[in-house]
Structures are given as structure tokens and as C-alpha cells.
Design an enzyme around this catalytic site. Structure first.
Site, PDB file in Angstrom:
ATOM      1  N   LYS A   1       0.847  -1.206   0.000  1.00 50.09           N
ATOM      2  CA  LYS A   1       0.000   0.000   0.000  1.00 50.09           C
ATOM      3  C   LYS A   1       0.877   1.249   0.000  1.00 50.09           C
ATOM      4  CE  LYS A   1      -3.758   2.119   2.701  1.00 50.09           C
ATOM      5  NZ  LYS A   1      -4.578   2.003   3.931  1.00 50.09           N
TER       6      LYS A   1
ATOM      7  N   SER B   1      -9.408   2.033   3.158  1.00 48.20           N
ATOM      8  CA  SER B   1      -8.559   2.734   2.211  1.00 48.20           C
ATOM      9  C   SER B   1      -7.553   1.837   1.494  1.00 48.20           C
ATOM     10  CB  SER B   1      -7.808   3.862   2.928  1.00 48.20           C
ATOM     11  OG  SER B   1      -6.977   3.306   3.945  1.00 48.20           O
TER      12      SER B   1
ATOM     13  N   SER C   1      -9.507  -0.225   7.395  1.00 46.22           N
ATOM     14  CA  SER C   1      -8.997  -0.171   6.018  1.00 46.22           C
ATOM     15  C   SER C   1      -8.356  -1.437   5.472  1.00 46.22           C
ATOM     16  CB  SER C   1      -8.004   0.974   5.876  1.00 46.22           C
ATOM     17  OG  SER C   1      -8.718   2.172   5.744  1.00 46.22           O
TER      18      SER C   1
HETATM   19  N1  GLN Z   1     -12.691   4.620   6.835  1.00 45.48           N
HETATM   20  C1  GLN Z   1     -11.976   5.049   8.000  1.00 45.48           C
HETATM   21  C2  GLN Z   1     -11.528   6.479   7.814  1.00 45.48           C
HETATM   22  O1  GLN Z   1     -11.877   7.029   6.845  1.00 45.48           O
HETATM   23  C3  GLN Z   1     -10.818   4.145   8.265  1.00 45.48           C
HETATM   24  C4  GLN Z   1      -9.660   4.354   7.371  1.00 45.48           C
HETATM   25  C5  GLN Z   1      -8.478   3.515   7.706  1.00 45.48           C
HETATM   26  O2  GLN Z   1      -8.590   2.496   8.381  1.00 45.48           O
HETATM   27  N2  GLN Z   1      -7.332   3.966   7.262  1.00 45.48           N
HETATM   28  O3  GLN Z   1     -10.860   7.048   8.611  1.00 45.48           O
END
Ligand code: GLN
Length: 490
Positions: free
Chosen positions: A85, A160, A184
Site C-alpha cells: 500500500k 482505504s 482499512s
Molecule cells: N474509513 C476510516 C476512515 O476514513 C478508516 C480508514 C483507515 O482504516 N485507514 O478514517
């Protein structure tokens, strides 16, 4: 000829050991598949074919020497092509966090998790797409355009770590690193029919992970099954003097052989079955709970009473920490600069132009929550409630070994569906945020499909540092089901 990318990581590792296949062949097969498919999926932000081929040659030599001379068993990751990632630094390879503000940034060092995988012989194919600074649940917030779900290109892969999930699901790589601050790894795994591990806070070093919410950020991974995922976890877990929050506890040597779950106590929290959740998701989770019962586990209803507070608490704490972490992008130290005569103007114009909408929204929210006069009312209060949520998990784990619940209330939604409504997007995270607030690990794995043939994922949570039980339970489930073997036709 058989399609090498269709092999599981374990099958590929076995063929590398016997010499039936070489890492170079696997790497070329993955790169070919990326070239054939990624114009439609957009899982990758950058490819590293030269590095990959160099690493695969080195792996082939390591394997050949091992076959000749024997010795200690090699890590299962030797010669296996993986993806990373794009929030994890890789020395001299563009690392953007899906943001224009880091365009052209070449990290001077490699993240510990990536470094450890490389040392364990893995081959890095490239960097995968992500919501900008990992803020999002759909990968639509990437400044470089969304990733498409391989099961339905009009839908999101989740986020994400959507690029990593799409790359794994479309067989462009055998496994991928992701990060999980609020879901994410687990939510994109669920949306793409992958198996994903969110590690315990402190289990994997955050060194070289570009910070989002430092008290919540964890490095995890996605693969095609629990068995495929385990070697990645084994490679990356463990103490690191470069991260003061990395736990010194030893990482257990996990062996997956027992498909019997007799004696395992699984709690199913009633607060995780909410109004508005997709009925097919609820049905698939309940059916998966029955499968665990058939494996010998004892299941029971439990309560995590503060679950409904996780979302508001997370959306105070994460933006607050993000606003502090992102202050370093000052148009001087990193990335592009919109020149201006006045330094302060340069700061504001660069940040205004190069951060995306969602990032700016969170910086404003977070700055407000931390400002004097409001700190106690927001951040301080949120931390207190966070302690209650952590207490919910502690109390539950007095009575059960694992908690089983859905990953997300719905299957993959359409690109653009949540449009300009950030709150409706935040609701996608209700079932994943609590584990991050409590610091406990979670595994997401496929348990069915909805009527649109979109994957449904289940989540298991364990006490802090309890990853072994997660891998074991998911592996037992995958021993008698085949959802995880389904893959999209592309
Ligand atoms: N969807 C959550 C956010 O927008 C989690 C994102 C993540 O785990 N990086 O913060």
C-alpha cells in the site's frame, strides 16, 4: 499452460521449493497480469518491475542453494510476489499516500514491515492505490483516481487499502500489505473476497508508515486465505526499536493444522446487527456462525454496550491526530511547492491546492477538536469514551475467546454512491472502528455472496496480541467452506 497467478501463495511456495517453478516465472506472470488488467482496475499507483525482477533472481538463487545444501526451512515468503500500500515507505520509490502533496516524494528509507518482507525474500511488484492519507472507505479519495472492484467494475473495492484488496482479488499478486486505522484492511478484504488481518496495535512496527491517526494506525495484510496470509504476518510482526509503540512480546510460532474448534467460545455482539444493514449480510454472518458451531465452537450472544459511540469517538480522535500528523506538509520539506513570496502564503496555497477535500475536512475538524477551550469537550471526552469501548472488549473477553460479527453493513457500493455525503460514508465503518479504538486484532474473511454476486465478509476479533486464535479459526472455517476460493471473472 496453467495460469501461475491462479495458484495460492502456499501452492506457489511449494512449487518454488521443489524447483517446479521459479520466482522469476511467478513475478513475470504477475507483471503480465497487471499489464493486462490494471488499466480497468487501477489497483497500482506505481510498478517496480526492475526491483521485482532483481529480487526474484535473488530469491531463485536462495532457493537453489537451499535445495543443494539444505539447512533451516526458508520463510514461505521467499520468491513470492506481493504489493505494498502506498502509505508505506520504500526507499527511492515514489510514495504518495494517494496525495498530490507527496507527488515526487522519494523516501530515503524503507518501512520496517516492508523491509522485513523483503528480507524474508518477498518480491515487491509495486505500490497500491489508497484513499488520500488512508482517509476513506472506498479508495475514491485517491488524488489519482479510484480503484475499481474486480467483482463489478462500477463499484468500489472498499478502502482505504482498496488497491491492495483489488490486486489480491484479481490475482495480480499473492498477497499485499495494507494498513488499518478504522477498518482499512478488513472492509476492502470483505468487499473483494479477500482474507485480511488487522493486527493488534503495537504488533507490527509503524516505522516508515506515513502517519494518519497514530494511536489507531496498524499495519496489516491481505491474501487469498488465512493460510496464505500467515507467512506475511510472521514476516512483519515483532518488536522494532525504531517504533516505541511496537510491543516487545514474542510473536508466537503459529502452526495451522487443527480444524477442530472444540472448546472455542465465540461471542456474537447483538449491537452489531443494526437497522438498515443489508439483510443478505446479516443472513450470511448468521450462517457462518452456524458453521463455527458445526466445527465444535460454542457460540453465544454477548453485548458490547458502547458500540454506538465508536463512530463519533473515532471521528474526533482520528481527525485530531491527523491534523497534527499532517502539519508537516509545509511546502518546504516534502513534495511540490506552489512558490510564493511570503512563506505563510506558500504554506496555505500549497496545502489548499494539493490536499483533497476529505483531508482538508478532517484537518479542520481535528484542529477544532484540539483547540484550546474545546479540547476537553471533544478530544478529552472522546478519549474517556474510548476507554469505555476498550472496557467493553475486556469484559467480553472474560467470557469468550473470540468475537464474531459483520465487517460492514453492506456489500460493495457503487462508485459515487456516497457522493458528497461524508456522514453516510462514515457509517460504512461502524463495525470496524471499535477494534481500532480498543487496539485489538481482527481478521476478515469471505462467508458468502449477495444476490448481485458481491462478496460478504465476516470479522473475528481477539484479545490484544491474540492473532494466533484468529488465524486458526479462519483457517478452520476455510477448511470446510470454499467462499475464499471464488474469484472474479475478468
Ligand atoms: N474509513 C476510516 C476512515 O476514513 C478508516 C480508514 C483507515 O482504516 N485507514 O478514517
Amino acid at each position: 499452460m496453467t495460469d501461475l497467478t491462479a495458484l495460492s501463495l502456499i501452492e506457489a511456495a511449494t512449487a518454488l521449493r521443489t524447483g517446479d517453478l521459479s520466482s522469476t516465472e511467478l513475478t513475470k506472470a504477475c507483471l503480465d497480469r497487471i499489464h493486462a488488467l490494471d488499466s480497468r482496475i487501477h489497483a497500482f499507483l506505481a510498478l517496480t518491475p526492475d526491483l521485482a525482477l532483481k529480487q526474484s533472481e535473488a530469491a531463485d538463487q536462495r532457493l537453489a542453494q537451499w535445495r543443494r545444501e539444505g539447512g533451516d526451512p526458508l520463510p514461505l515468503t521467499v520468491g513470492i510476489p506481493i504489493a505494498v500500500k502506498d502509505v508505506l515507505c520504500l526507499e527511492d520509490i515514489p510514495t504518495t499516500c494517494g496525495s498530490r502533496i507527496l507527488e515526487g516524494f522519494l523516501p530515503p528509507y524503507t518501512a520496517t514491515s516492508v523491509e522485513r518482507l523483503i528480507r524474508a525474500g518477498a518480491v515487491v511488484l509495486g505500490k497500491t492505490n489508497t484513499d488520500e492519507f488512508a482517509m476513506g472507505s472506498s479508495t475514491e479519495n485517491s488524488a489519482f483516481g479510484p480503484t475499481h472492484n474486480p467483482w463489478d467494475l462500477s463499484r468500489v473495492p472498499g478502502g482505504s487499502s482498496g488497491g491492495s484488496a483489488a490486486a489480491v482479488a484479481s490475482h495480480m499478486c499473492y498477497a499485499a500489505l495494507g494498513t488499518d486505522t478504522g477498518g482499512s484492511v478488513r472492509q476492502p478484504a470483505s468487499f473483494c473476497n479477500a482474507t485480511g488481518i488487522k493486527t493488534s496495535y503495537g504488533r507490527v512496527s509503524r516505522y516508515g508508515l506515513i502517519a494518519y491517526g497514530s494511536s489507531l494506525d496498524t499495519v496489516g495484510a491481505l491474501a487469498r486465505s488465512s493460510a496464505d496470509l500467515l507467512p506475511i504476518f510472521t514476516a512483519i510482526a515483532g518488536h522494532d526499536p525504531l517504533d516505541s509503540t511496537a510491543m516487545t512480546d514474542p510473536v508466537p510460532k503459529i502452526i495451522l493444522d487443527d480444524t477442530d474448534l472444540r472448546g472455542l467460545r465465540i461471542g456474537v455482539p447483538r449491537e452489531y446487527f443494526i437497522e438498515g444493514m443489508q439483510p443478505e449480510v446479516e443472513a450470511a454472518i448468521k450462517e457462518a456462525v452456524r458453521v463455527f458451531e458445526s466445527l465444535g465452537a460454542k457460540t453465544r450472544d454477548i453485548s458490547l454496550p458502547h458500540t454506538d459511540l465508536a463512530l463519533p469517538v473515532y471521528y474526533i480522535i482520528a481527525p485530531a491526530e491527523a491534523s497534527a500528523n499532517l502539519a508537516r506538509y509545509d511546502a518546504v520539506r516534502y513534495g511540490p511547492r506552489l512558490e510564493s513570496i511570503k512563506l505563510s502564503e506558500q504554506y496555505f496555497t500549497t496545502r489548499g491546492a494539493l490536499f483533497g477535500q476529505e483531508v482538508k475536512r478532517r484537518i479542520m475538524l481535528g484542529t477544532y477538536a484540539l483547540s484550546s477551550g474545546y479540547y476537553d469537550a471533544y478530544y478529552g471526552q472522546a478519549q474517556k469514551v474510548r476507554t469505555l469501548i476498550k472496557g467493553d472488549f475486556q469484559a467480553a473477553f472474560e467470557e469468550v475467546d473470540l468475537i464474531a460479527c459483520p465487517v460492514a453493513p453492506t456489500t460493495a457500493f457503487r462508485i459515487g454512491e456516497h457522493g458528497d455525503d461524508p456522514l453516510s460514508m462514515y457509517l460504512e465503518d461502524v463495525f470496524t472502528l471499535p477494534a481500532n479504538l480498543a487496539g485489538v486484532p481482527g481478521i476478515a474473511f469471505p462467508v458468502g455472496f449477495d444476490s448481485n454476486r458481491l462478496p460478504i465478509g465476516m470479522q473475528l476479533n481477539a484479545p490484544h496480541l491474540g492473532e494466533e486464535a484468529l488465524f486458526g479459526a479462519a483457517h478452520a472455517y476455510q477448511g470446510i467452506t470454499s467462499w475464499h476460493k471464488e474469484h472474479p471473472l475478468l
